[in-house]
Design an enzyme around this catalytic site. Sequence first.
Site, PDB file in Angstrom:
ATOM      1  CD  GLU A 434      11.248   5.061 -22.254  1.00  0.00           C
ATOM      2  OE1 GLU A 434      11.373   6.073 -21.548  1.00  0.00           O
ATOM      3  OE2 GLU A 434      11.309   5.061 -23.490  1.00  0.00           O
ATOM      4  CG  ASP A 508      14.980   6.522 -22.044  1.00  0.00           C
ATOM      5  OD1 ASP A 508      15.496   6.223 -20.943  1.00  0.00           O
ATOM      6  OD2 ASP A 508      14.890   5.737 -23.008  1.00  0.00           O
ATOM      7  CG  ASP A 512       9.703   6.958 -28.260  1.00  0.00           C
ATOM      8  OD1 ASP A 512       8.735   7.539 -28.823  1.00  0.00           O
ATOM      9  OD2 ASP A 512      10.438   6.121 -28.813  1.00  0.00           O
TER      10      ASP A 512
END
Length: 649
Positions: A434, A508, A512
């Site tokens: 990411e 993470d 998100d």
Amino acid sequence: MAKTNDAAESHYDASGIQVLKGLEAVRKRPGMYIGSTSARGLHHLVYEVVDNSIDEALAGYCDTVHVTIHADDSITVVDNGRGIPVDMHPTEGLPGVELALTVLHAGGKFDKNSYKVSGGLHGVGVSVVNALSESLKVWIKRDGKEHYMDFVRGDTTTKLTLLGKVKEKETGTKVYFKPDPEIFTDLHYDYATLESRLRELSFLNKGVSITLVDEREGVQKQETFHAKGGLKEFVQYLNASRKVLHSEILYADAERDGIGIEIAMQYNDGYNETVFSFVNNINTHEGGTHLTGFKSALTSVINKHLDKANIAKKDKELRLSGDDVREGLTAVLSVKVKEPQFEGQTKTKLGNSEVESAVKTYVNEWLAEYLEEHPRVGNIVIDKALQAARAREAARKARDLTRKKSALDVGNLPGKLADCSLSDPAMCELYLVEGDSAGGSAKQGRDRMFQAILPLRGKILNVERARIDKILSNEEIRTIITAIGSGIGEEDFSIDQARYHKIIIMTDADVDGAHIRTLLLTFFFRQMRQLIESGFVYIAQPPLYRVAKGKEEYYAFDEAQREEIATRLGGGPEGKANVNIQRYKGLGEMNPDQLWKTTMDPATRTILKVNVEDEGQTHRLFETLMGDEVEPRRAFIEANAKFVSNLDI
Ligand code: 0RA
């Protein structure tokens, strides 16, 4: 076992020895009989006993089954079937119940019903459960009497005992067992796992009522599964989070050439195909002849219906493919076969050729007649399939275009991909990372021999809400497809072309990150399922904290670990003040060296392998989380929010 000189008794002793040998083999190699000695094997014990009760139901003698998980994770299964026979077996010299519980595959000796399953993990018999239980007790009500017996690790400890009289019409079997800690590595029963299989069994066996009770502390609950409508209710359950295109579920229940055939189907407005098939209550994950018969009849009937339909000529010239007629289809096919032949890697593929023709012939008749008599549903089905055919045509053109530009060509890997130098896929790993900054750290920190890095920017497309042409026009998704190299979908996918045998999702530890991970898993589940089934998809586990004092530093993956390290480094609870604790908000906060040490070095990292325990549940879960309907999603999140931890909101 007491020795006597009685001739009959010594015969009993002799067979007793033979019996011991048999069950000893089970204890020596339990995996051969129940697949594993972990949680899966543990749950299999319950299925084995319940299958026997369900067999009684299939034979028409039982309609109620009760399963109880006791406080100590032991189990009781009660049914109201005929009861295991207690009379002396004429040649074996043991009561029927003792034979059933101490002789391997003794079930066959009774030949009590015709749908017994041969081969595979199912139908190994209750003697296997007995062999792998530290204690097993059985109560039988039959012919106005109640009998009792018990066993320790498969050895008879109390011979058949008459307990007393019961009402003549009161019949059934009660089996209690406590799995043996000497055998199983995991002794904890998972309610949801049992619930899901018992619910499935109730759908598959119309009218049987199955109750699950959990008596364990803090979790006490009880549910009854009972499907009057059989598979119809299964389809309704699977489509619960979808917008259906017609309210009536197409349903058939018949027997042809001695084969029981039950089918339920309904279209929804989505683009996925959800088709489950079962043989004698076993999920045939790998399909087989019954499924082939169903699919080919479906394609042929709908194409014939299209020929007769009152629609534009140019549409009539379109040929509907199997994929077209199954877009948005939710269907369950269940057949009952006398001598099933199971094939395939996991023995979940039906091989009997006579089943293909029986199902095909039957579905051809039934479905043609249904569509004839229900023209409104007929039109809806034709419309849906035509839309799919047009989209597929558009997607083909888009793919041809991108092929010309070589975007999907492995010879032209995406620029963002930092590939590894080895070329043997079995040795290679692809990290999907990411964000560009974490991607940069990963590129510097990795071992470039075998680790490739693909940074992903922002959110990928939610494939649950998109059709194939839109999926293919998404830049981020195209990059992933090209990097992996195996293609997508059912027809264009080839696992042998996968360029990596480990594809590791690294996001993470925040909302998100969780969302991106779910989007990626949705994509893999819907478009590259074999990648998951082959065990190629993993989730990285980055640490949540860095705990340091002076030059000493450690990483913690949860709060408990953080506290433990802080206490140790500080020299006791009071010294914790000298310890520096850093909470990682994102992967980007780690330098390349830290990322390597904590998350990427195979010698020290933890990665979680993604697998699909229960396909039906997984379908429902993705539909609930990623589909169009808001209400089921809200309800799911409300029900599960309390289980979410480690989310940095
Ligand atoms: C052998 C023969 C018969 C029934 C059973 C076994 C039987 C086994 C189990 C295990 C759990 N519940 C069960 N219920 C029945 C048929 C006997 C007859 O013909 O009456």
